[in-house]
Motif scaffolding. Structure first.
Motif, PDB file in Angstrom:
ATOM      1  N   GLU A   1     -43.529 -15.460  10.700  1.00 53.10           N
ATOM      2  CA  GLU A   1     -43.989 -16.715  11.294  1.00 53.10           C
ATOM      3  C   GLU A   1     -43.116 -17.891  10.831  1.00 53.10           C
ATOM      4  O   GLU A   1     -42.754 -18.755  11.623  1.00 53.10           O
ATOM      5  CB  GLU A   1     -45.455 -16.987  10.932  1.00 53.10           C
ATOM      6  N   GLU A   2     -42.786 -17.894   9.535  1.00 52.50           N
ATOM      7  CA  GLU A   2     -41.924 -18.952   9.001  1.00 52.50           C
ATOM      8  C   GLU A   2     -40.520 -18.842   9.592  1.00 52.50           C
ATOM      9  O   GLU A   2     -39.894 -19.843   9.920  1.00 52.50           O
ATOM     10  CB  GLU A   2     -41.877 -18.881   7.472  1.00 52.50           C
ATOM     11  N   ARG A   3     -40.028 -17.646   9.733  1.00 57.71           N
ATOM     12  CA  ARG A   3     -38.710 -17.436  10.330  1.00 57.71           C
ATOM     13  C   ARG A   3     -38.694 -17.963  11.765  1.00 57.71           C
ATOM     14  O   ARG A   3     -37.746 -18.632  12.177  1.00 57.71           O
ATOM     15  CB  ARG A   3     -38.346 -15.950  10.296  1.00 57.71           C
ATOM     16  N   GLN A   4     -39.756 -17.687  12.524  1.00 59.46           N
ATOM     17  CA  GLN A   4     -39.852 -18.170  13.902  1.00 59.46           C
ATOM     18  C   GLN A   4     -39.935 -19.691  13.937  1.00 59.46           C
ATOM     19  O   GLN A   4     -39.298 -20.331  14.770  1.00 59.46           O
ATOM     20  CB  GLN A   4     -41.081 -17.563  14.599  1.00 59.46           C
ATOM     21  N   ARG A   5     -40.710 -20.279  13.043  1.00 52.96           N
ATOM     22  CA  ARG A   5     -40.822 -21.746  12.984  1.00 52.96           C
ATOM     23  C   ARG A   5     -39.470 -22.382  12.690  1.00 52.96           C
ATOM     24  O   ARG A   5     -39.085 -23.365  13.312  1.00 52.96           O
ATOM     25  CB  ARG A   5     -41.845 -22.164  11.932  1.00 52.96           C
ATOM     26  N   ARG A   6     -38.738 -21.792  11.758  1.00 50.48           N
ATOM     27  CA  ARG A   6     -37.417 -22.333  11.416  1.00 50.48           C
ATOM     28  C   ARG A   6     -36.448 -22.201  12.583  1.00 50.48           C
ATOM     29  O   ARG A   6     -35.646 -23.098  12.828  1.00 50.48           O
ATOM     30  CB  ARG A   6     -36.858 -21.641  10.176  1.00 50.48           C
ATOM     31  N   ALA A   7     -36.513 -21.095  13.295  1.00 52.63           N
ATOM     32  CA  ALA A   7     -35.641 -20.911  14.462  1.00 52.63           C
ATOM     33  C   ALA A   7     -35.954 -21.957  15.526  1.00 52.63           C
ATOM     34  O   ALA A   7     -35.045 -22.546  16.120  1.00 52.63           O
ATOM     35  CB  ALA A   7     -35.802 -19.501  15.019  1.00 52.63           C
ATOM     36  N   THR A   8     -37.239 -22.201  15.752  1.00 53.22           N
ATOM     37  CA  THR A   8     -37.651 -23.228  16.704  1.00 53.22           C
ATOM     38  C   THR A   8     -37.172 -24.599  16.249  1.00 53.22           C
ATOM     39  O   THR A   8     -36.657 -25.384  17.050  1.00 53.22           O
ATOM     40  CB  THR A   8     -39.184 -23.217  16.861  1.00 53.22           C
ATOM     41  N   ASP A   9     -37.314 -24.884  14.959  1.00 58.43           N
ATOM     42  CA  ASP A   9     -36.849 -26.158  14.404  1.00 58.43           C
ATOM     43  C   ASP A   9     -35.338 -26.311  14.579  1.00 58.43           C
ATOM     44  O   ASP A   9     -34.849 -27.389  14.910  1.00 58.43           O
ATOM     45  CB  ASP A   9     -37.197 -26.282  12.920  1.00 58.43           C
TER      46      ASP A   9
ATOM     47  N   ARG B   1     -25.443 -32.079   9.623  1.00 60.36           N
ATOM     48  CA  ARG B   1     -25.928 -30.971   8.792  1.00 60.36           C
ATOM     49  C   ARG B   1     -26.085 -29.707   9.626  1.00 60.36           C
ATOM     50  O   ARG B   1     -26.591 -29.737  10.730  1.00 60.36           O
ATOM     51  CB  ARG B   1     -27.268 -31.359   8.164  1.00 60.36           C
ATOM     52  N   LYS B   2     -25.659 -28.599   9.078  1.00 65.09           N
ATOM     53  CA  LYS B   2     -25.711 -27.340   9.818  1.00 65.09           C
ATOM     54  C   LYS B   2     -26.876 -26.450   9.394  1.00 65.09           C
ATOM     55  O   LYS B   2     -27.252 -25.552  10.115  1.00 65.09           O
ATOM     56  CB  LYS B   2     -24.405 -26.550   9.615  1.00 65.09           C
ATOM     57  N   GLN B   3     -27.424 -26.681   8.232  1.00 61.22           N
ATOM     58  CA  GLN B   3     -28.493 -25.822   7.747  1.00 61.22           C
ATOM     59  C   GLN B   3     -29.861 -26.427   8.035  1.00 61.22           C
ATOM     60  O   GLN B   3     -30.020 -27.636   8.125  1.00 61.22           O
ATOM     61  CB  GLN B   3     -28.368 -25.607   6.239  1.00 61.22           C
ATOM     62  N   TRP B   4     -30.835 -25.527   8.156  1.00 61.35           N
ATOM     63  CA  TRP B   4     -32.208 -25.962   8.338  1.00 61.35           C
ATOM     64  C   TRP B   4     -32.665 -26.634   7.053  1.00 61.35           C
ATOM     65  O   TRP B   4     -32.354 -26.192   5.954  1.00 61.35           O
ATOM     66  CB  TRP B   4     -33.094 -24.745   8.624  1.00 61.35           C
ATOM     67  N   ARG B   5     -33.378 -27.746   7.183  1.00 57.59           N
ATOM     68  CA  ARG B   5     -33.898 -28.457   6.025  1.00 57.59           C
ATOM     69  C   ARG B   5     -35.258 -29.026   6.378  1.00 57.59           C
ATOM     70  O   ARG B   5     -35.445 -29.584   7.457  1.00 57.59           O
ATOM     71  CB  ARG B   5     -32.932 -29.571   5.633  1.00 57.59           C
ATOM     72  N   GLU B   6     -36.191 -28.869   5.460  1.00 56.59           N
ATOM     73  CA  GLU B   6     -37.554 -29.371   5.666  1.00 56.59           C
ATOM     74  C   GLU B   6     -37.512 -30.875   5.925  1.00 56.59           C
ATOM     75  O   GLU B   6     -36.855 -31.619   5.208  1.00 56.59           O
ATOM     76  CB  GLU B   6     -38.397 -29.075   4.424  1.00 56.59           C
ATOM     77  N   GLY B   7     -38.177 -31.315   6.969  1.00 55.59           N
ATOM     78  CA  GLY B   7     -38.273 -32.738   7.285  1.00 55.59           C
ATOM     79  C   GLY B   7     -37.187 -33.256   8.206  1.00 55.59           C
ATOM     80  O   GLY B   7     -37.267 -34.388   8.681  1.00 55.59           O
ATOM     81  N   ALA B   8     -36.169 -32.458   8.487  1.00 53.69           N
ATOM     82  CA  ALA B   8     -35.058 -32.929   9.320  1.00 53.69           C
ATOM     83  C   ALA B   8     -35.503 -33.178  10.759  1.00 53.69           C
ATOM     84  O   ALA B   8     -35.046 -34.138  11.385  1.00 53.69           O
ATOM     85  CB  ALA B   8     -33.900 -31.945   9.281  1.00 53.69           C
TER      86      ALA B   8
ATOM     87  N   GLU C   1     -38.380 -34.213  11.837  1.00 58.92           N
ATOM     88  CA  GLU C   1     -39.092 -35.488  11.885  1.00 58.92           C
ATOM     89  C   GLU C   1     -38.124 -36.668  11.783  1.00 58.92           C
ATOM     90  O   GLU C   1     -38.282 -37.667  12.485  1.00 58.92           O
ATOM     91  CB  GLU C   1     -40.137 -35.562  10.761  1.00 58.92           C
ATOM     92  N   GLN C   2     -37.117 -36.552  10.922  1.00 59.20           N
ATOM     93  CA  GLN C   2     -36.134 -37.626  10.802  1.00 59.20           C
ATOM     94  C   GLN C   2     -35.352 -37.795  12.097  1.00 59.20           C
ATOM     95  O   GLN C   2     -35.095 -38.916  12.531  1.00 59.20           O
ATOM     96  CB  GLN C   2     -35.171 -37.346   9.650  1.00 59.20           C
ATOM     97  N   LEU C   3     -34.953 -36.689  12.705  1.00 53.68           N
ATOM     98  CA  LEU C   3     -34.209 -36.766  13.958  1.00 53.68           C
ATOM     99  C   LEU C   3     -35.080 -37.318  15.084  1.00 53.68           C
ATOM    100  O   LEU C   3     -34.602 -38.099  15.914  1.00 53.68           O
ATOM    101  CB  LEU C   3     -33.663 -35.390  14.332  1.00 53.68           C
ATOM    102  N   GLU C   4     -36.352 -36.944  15.116  1.00 51.30           N
ATOM    103  CA  GLU C   4     -37.253 -37.491  16.129  1.00 51.30           C
ATOM    104  C   GLU C   4     -37.412 -38.993  15.955  1.00 51.30           C
ATOM    105  O   GLU C   4     -37.437 -39.741  16.944  1.00 51.30           O
ATOM    106  CB  GLU C   4     -38.608 -36.792  16.070  1.00 51.30           C
ATOM    107  N   ALA C   5     -37.501 -39.450  14.715  1.00 46.84           N
ATOM    108  CA  ALA C   5     -37.616 -40.889  14.454  1.00 46.84           C
ATOM    109  C   ALA C   5     -36.339 -41.615  14.875  1.00 46.84           C
ATOM    110  O   ALA C   5     -36.401 -42.711  15.454  1.00 46.84           O
ATOM    111  CB  ALA C   5     -37.911 -41.136  12.971  1.00 46.84           C
TER     112      ALA C   5
END
Length: 98
Positions: free
Chosen positions: A15-23, A66-73, A75-79
């Motif tokens: 589930e976390e892997r899928q969430r990260r892929a979606t992110d 940034r090329k790697q997934w990072r928590e909160g990115a 939300e920052q990009l949406e803002a």
């Protein structure tokens, strides 16, 4: 905190892997839309990009490159997109056409 050679690495759940892929896909779409908007406005220097996004130049540049997934990115990009007035269309919820 480092792991000893005998200590197993923690695995992420499917589930976390899928969430990260979606992110990751969301971040790519947001970065492209933000980059396009900045280009259309002629905003190219790190200082100008930072000012347009309301953050320090180094932070804005890192966020957009940034090329790697990072928590909160996401939300920052949406803002950042909202600050620029960029609307990113949602991807089709259906799979690839048959």
């Amino acid at each position: 905190m480092s792991l000893s050679p005998n200590q197993p690495k923690s695995k992420i759940t499917p589930e976390e892997r899928q969430r990260r892929a979606t992110d990751r896909l969301t971040m790519i779409r947001l970065r492209m839309a933000i980059g396009r908007e900045l280009d259309e406005r002629g905003i190219t220097t790190p200082a100008a990009v930072g000012a347009a996004l309301g953050m320090p130049a180094a932070e804005a540049t890192g966020l957009l490159n940034r090329k790697q997934w990072r928590e909160g990115a996401v939300e920052q990009l949406e803002a950042a997109a909202a600050r620029l007035g960029v609307r990113v269309p949602e991807p089709a919820s259906e799979g690839w056409p048959s």
